[in-house]
Scaffold this motif. Structure first.
Motif, PDB file in Angstrom:
ATOM      1  N   GLN A 264       1.124   0.652  -1.234  1.00  0.00           N
ATOM      2  CA  GLN A 264      -0.044   0.868  -2.081  1.00  0.00           C
ATOM      3  C   GLN A 264       0.327   0.640  -3.531  1.00  0.00           C
ATOM      4  O   GLN A 264       1.451   0.913  -3.950  1.00  0.00           O
ATOM      5  CB  GLN A 264      -0.614   2.280  -1.904  1.00  0.00           C
ATOM      6  N   LEU A 265      -0.639   0.111  -4.292  1.00  0.00           N
ATOM      7  CA  LEU A 265      -0.514   0.016  -5.740  1.00  0.00           C
ATOM      8  C   LEU A 265      -1.202   1.224  -6.349  1.00  0.00           C
ATOM      9  O   LEU A 265      -2.298   1.607  -5.917  1.00  0.00           O
ATOM     10  CB  LEU A 265      -1.163  -1.270  -6.254  1.00  0.00           C
ATOM     11  N   VAL A 266      -0.563   1.810  -7.358  1.00  0.00           N
ATOM     12  CA  VAL A 266      -1.100   3.026  -7.968  1.00  0.00           C
ATOM     13  C   VAL A 266      -1.100   2.869  -9.484  1.00  0.00           C
ATOM     14  O   VAL A 266      -0.061   2.600 -10.094  1.00  0.00           O
ATOM     15  CB  VAL A 266      -0.276   4.270  -7.579  1.00  0.00           C
TER      16      VAL A 266
ATOM     17  N   ARG B  77      -5.730   4.511  -6.565  1.00  0.00           N
ATOM     18  CA  ARG B  77      -4.895   4.009  -5.466  1.00  0.00           C
ATOM     19  C   ARG B  77      -5.557   2.820  -4.776  1.00  0.00           C
ATOM     20  O   ARG B  77      -6.764   2.820  -4.520  1.00  0.00           O
ATOM     21  CB  ARG B  77      -4.630   5.128  -4.453  1.00  0.00           C
ATOM     22  N   PHE B  78      -4.727   1.826  -4.466  1.00  0.00           N
ATOM     23  CA  PHE B  78      -5.154   0.653  -3.709  1.00  0.00           C
ATOM     24  C   PHE B  78      -4.199   0.515  -2.521  1.00  0.00           C
ATOM     25  O   PHE B  78      -3.106  -0.049  -2.647  1.00  0.00           O
ATOM     26  CB  PHE B  78      -5.107  -0.614  -4.569  1.00  0.00           C
TER      27      PHE B  78
ATOM     28  N   THR C   2      -9.418   4.796  -3.930  1.00  0.00           N
ATOM     29  CA  THR C   2     -10.347   5.294  -4.929  1.00  0.00           C
ATOM     30  C   THR C   2      -9.573   6.035  -6.014  1.00  0.00           C
ATOM     31  O   THR C   2      -8.346   6.115  -5.970  1.00  0.00           O
ATOM     32  CB  THR C   2     -11.407   6.219  -4.286  1.00  0.00           C
ATOM     33  N   LEU C   3     -10.294   6.575  -6.996  1.00  0.00           N
ATOM     34  CA  LEU C   3      -9.673   7.334  -8.078  1.00  0.00           C
ATOM     35  C   LEU C   3      -9.587   8.803  -7.697  1.00  0.00           C
ATOM     36  O   LEU C   3     -10.528   9.372  -7.136  1.00  0.00           O
ATOM     37  CB  LEU C   3     -10.488   7.164  -9.359  1.00  0.00           C
ATOM     38  N   VAL C   4      -8.446   9.421  -8.035  1.00  0.00           N
ATOM     39  CA  VAL C   4      -8.210  10.839  -7.755  1.00  0.00           C
ATOM     40  C   VAL C   4      -7.807  11.522  -9.055  1.00  0.00           C
ATOM     41  O   VAL C   4      -6.968  11.009  -9.798  1.00  0.00           O
ATOM     42  CB  VAL C   4      -7.096  11.024  -6.700  1.00  0.00           C
ATOM     43  N   LEU C   5      -8.395  12.672  -9.324  1.00  0.00           N
ATOM     44  CA  LEU C   5      -8.045  13.461 -10.508  1.00  0.00           C
ATOM     45  C   LEU C   5      -7.151  14.629 -10.110  1.00  0.00           C
ATOM     46  O   LEU C   5      -7.476  15.388  -9.175  1.00  0.00           O
ATOM     47  CB  LEU C   5      -9.307  13.997 -11.191  1.00  0.00           C
TER      48      LEU C   5
ATOM     49  N   SER D  20       2.515   1.267 -10.410  1.00  0.00           N
ATOM     50  CA  SER D  20       3.687   1.424  -9.554  1.00  0.00           C
ATOM     51  C   SER D  20       3.344   1.036  -8.120  1.00  0.00           C
ATOM     52  O   SER D  20       2.176   0.852  -7.764  1.00  0.00           O
ATOM     53  CB  SER D  20       4.200   2.870  -9.599  1.00  0.00           C
ATOM     54  N   ARG D  21       4.373   0.924  -7.324  1.00  0.00           N
ATOM     55  CA  ARG D  21       4.231   0.595  -5.908  1.00  0.00           C
ATOM     56  C   ARG D  21       4.802   1.747  -5.092  1.00  0.00           C
ATOM     57  O   ARG D  21       5.920   2.196  -5.336  1.00  0.00           O
ATOM     58  CB  ARG D  21       4.965  -0.707  -5.609  1.00  0.00           C
TER      59      ARG D  21
END
Length: 653
Positions: A631-633, A563-564, A467-470, A613-614
């Motif tokens: 993870q992909l970021v 993040r994925f 999910t998205l993180v701030l 990035s990875r």
């Protein structure tokens, strides 16, 4: 905006299910497979005519989800009985002994088990074999029986404490070998536990927890032949006395326990004791009424537990199945409410099943295996389909061809229901057949075993989910002992069918749009995520949108990361342009990930220094084993005036 699919399950639908229509839930995979010629249970969700009609009528607007709305089961199913039963329940509740109500002029009967229970619930055979070899096998950790502190003076990790003190290991032992071979091990461990806890009413620590005590009493009653019919002549009278004392302790203590699985386990054990111990009629009546009330407080209208935890969902099904087996052994018919509740509990659980048959990693759990899930569903005898569009359960599910999408569209559980609460709002998982492409880390509830205890807290964080993180902050605050603090209060969700193009180029997809306010107070931004899965399962388009929470937005910029976390065995290669990556699954399927748009102007709006990035990550399986993954970021800076980030997963072959 109207759509065919309401975000929740209406009260009328619950009444229909109670009437026996549980099998009419929408879905694509049954718990017990239907024969090939079976009549379809419901029209496919993609019926465009129905979609158009519903949209035109405006019948199903999106609405916020309430995380604490319980099912009033007693309003749906009125308990049957004559007025005298209410008087007996009242007398038992104020302390009149059960034998005085059942047989007023007779001496109290000696404690004994009146019937042998044949439960269809099957334990973990591997764990049972390990017990026969001399050690517990819990979450992948081998713990020698002789080194276990059954008194609780030395604290163990919660998962090990639960298994040891709740005696759920008896089911594992029973599944591992013929009864005669298991009795010596069962007697040995039971004797050691009783030596360490001689007075049931004074048991402290984890052994005295109401949930553990209820599960322990239920295990003793269901698996009585293992612990009462063996070679240790001194153990039988001793354990029978403890069983009676434990039932009396639960009579008094369960009512004071907070709502949740612990209360259900306590009342189920009280009811089982009323069925299987002499002069138990008053106790059974007392336990039944309380159990039905506690089930209503445990479960929401769509059948999902308010803890939103798949392991708790499975435990509730297991407890009810064991209890119904106790009714069968006693020659009594179980209340219809128990059967109805079990039927309601199964479809939400199936909604978290991926193409490999195992569950997704939600609320701190590992990917519970397909064998464990299938065994439990078969034991329940419930024949149904997954709940695709829940409300309070919160997990949206879309199945397109071989692709399965799961998305957390519910607010975090309230404090009294939380078990291992995670800040996972708007996270998703994606699988292609048996291969998992995007996952959450999971495993926080298993920390202390093979998962190191010191990473239990980080595994509950938003960053451990896709999910998205701030600003590296959690959408909901993570606290100790599995609890959650302030953060997400409101989640709005809308699900509908969309179509793009015309003629032969026309493509249909299922679109889920959800938003949460977890970052509104701190950063003045509301996170909205839109996921659209094509009906052929070959494309998942996503958008993460940050919208000012008020008209007067805050100034400045804040860091963000989308993040994925990738599935086990997925090989990743970043594209040379830095805007995408190729993903190769373990079974040879190729997917492509891209930031959408040309030259970046459409993919990212309101962002600066955005890059793909990875990074390293981990994923925890159903046995509690952590596996290294990647993870992909997508990360950078975004304006507090809002931002939009678009991305795409596309199957290439």
């Amino acid at each position: 905006m109207a759509s065919l699919f309401d975000a929740g399950t209406s009260a009328s639908r619950v009444r229909d299910e109670v009437a026996g229509d549980v099998e009419d839930r929408a879905g694509d995979a049954s718990a017990i497979p239907l024969h090939e010629g079976a009549e379809p249970l419901r029209e496919e969700a993609g019926d465009s005519a129905l979609v158009d009609a519903a949209d035109a009528a405006g019948a199903f607007p999106a609405e916020p989800i309430d995380a604490s709305r319980a099912l009033a089961l007693t309003d749906v199913i009125a308990p049957r009985g004559h007025p005298g039963e209410a008087l007996i329940r009242f007398a038992y509740r104020i302390g009149v002994p059960g034998h005085a109500l059942a047989a007023p002029f007779r001496r109290p009967p000696a404690p004994r088990i009146l019937a042998t229970v044949e439960s269809p619930v099957v334990g973990d055979r591997a764990a049972g074999i390990a017990l026969r070899a001399g050690h517990f096998l819990i979450h992948g950790v081998k713990l020698p029986i002789g080194k276990v502190d059954f008194g609780g003076n030395a604290r163990m990790c919660p998962g090990i404490e639960r298994s040891v003190h709740s005696f759920t290991w008896l089911a594992d032992l029973a599944a591992s070998a013929p009864r005669e071979d298991c009795i010596p091990i069962a007697e040995r461990i039971t004797g050691l536990w009783l030596d360490a806890n001689p007075a049931p009413g004074k048991v402290k620590g984890p052994a005295g927890d109401v949930e553990h005590t209820g599960l322990r009493l239920m295990a003793w009653l269901v698996h009585a032949p293992l612990v009462l019919a063996g070679h240790d002549g001194a153990l039988k009278p001793r354990l029978l006395a403890v069983i009676e004392e434990t039932a009396a302790w639960l009579d008094r203590k369960t009512v004071r326990h907070g709502a949740g699985l612990g209360q259900v386990a306590g009342w189920a054990a009280v009811t089982a004791a009323g069925l299987l111990l002499p002069a138990g009629g008053p106790r059974r009546l007392y336990g039944e009424a309380a159990l039905i009330r506690s089930l209503g407080e445990l479960v929401a209208e769509d059948g999902g537990t308010l803890s939103r935890c798949p392991a708790a969902q499975m435990d509730a099904i297991r407890v009810l199945t064991d209890l119904i087996a106790c009714y069968d052994a006693a020659g009594r018919e179980a209340p219809q409410a128990l059967h109805t509740m079990r039927e309601l509990l199964v479809p939400p659980l199936l909604a978290l099943r991926h193409g490999d048959g195992a569950l997704g990693n939600w609320q701190g759990q590992g990917a519970i295996s397909a064998d464990r899930l299938s065994s439990l569903i078969a034991a329940s005898g419930v024949r149904t389909r997954p709940l695709n569009e829940p409300q309070h359960w919160g997990y949206q599910r879309v199945r397109a061809a071989q692709t399965t999408l799961q998305m957390d569209c519910g607010p975090p559980p309230r404090a009294r229901h939380t078990r291992t609460g995670c800040a996972s709002t708007l996270a998703f998982e994606l699988s292609d057949g048996p291969a998992r492409l995007v996952v959450n880390c999971g495993g926080a509830a298993l920390a202390g075993g093979l998962v190191p205890a010191h990473i239990g807290q980080p595994l509950r964080a938003s960053a451990a989910h896709s999910t998205l993180v701030l600003d590296d902050a959690n959408s909901t605050a993570i606290q100790l002992h599995g609890q959650l603090g302030k953060g997400v209060e409101t989640v709005e969700v809308e699900r509908r069918m969309i179509a793009r193009g015309t003629g032969s180029s026309r493509r249909e997809a299922t679109r889920i749009e959800a938003s949460h306010d977890g970052y509104a107070a701190r950063y003045g931004l509301v996170h909205t995520r839109i996921l659209s899965l094509a009906h052929d399962g070959n494309e998942l388009a996503g958008e993460d949108i940050l919208i000012p929470a008020s008209r007067k937005g805050k100034r400045g910029k804040v860091g963000f990361a989308i993040r994925f976390h990738l599935g086990r065995g997925v090989e990743t290669h970043l594209a040379e342009d830095g805007r995408g990556a190729s993903l190769l699954t373990a079974d040879g399927k190729m997917w492509q990930f891209r930031l959408r748009g040309q030259a970046g102007e459409e993919a990212v709006r309101g962002g600066e220094n955005v890059k793909l990035s990875r990074e390293d990550s981990l994923w925890v399986d159903g046995e509690g084993r952590p596996h290294p993954v990647e993870q992909l970021v997508i990360e950078g800076l975004t304006s507090r005036g809002g931002g939009q980030f678009s991305w795409l997963f596309r199957k290439m072959g």
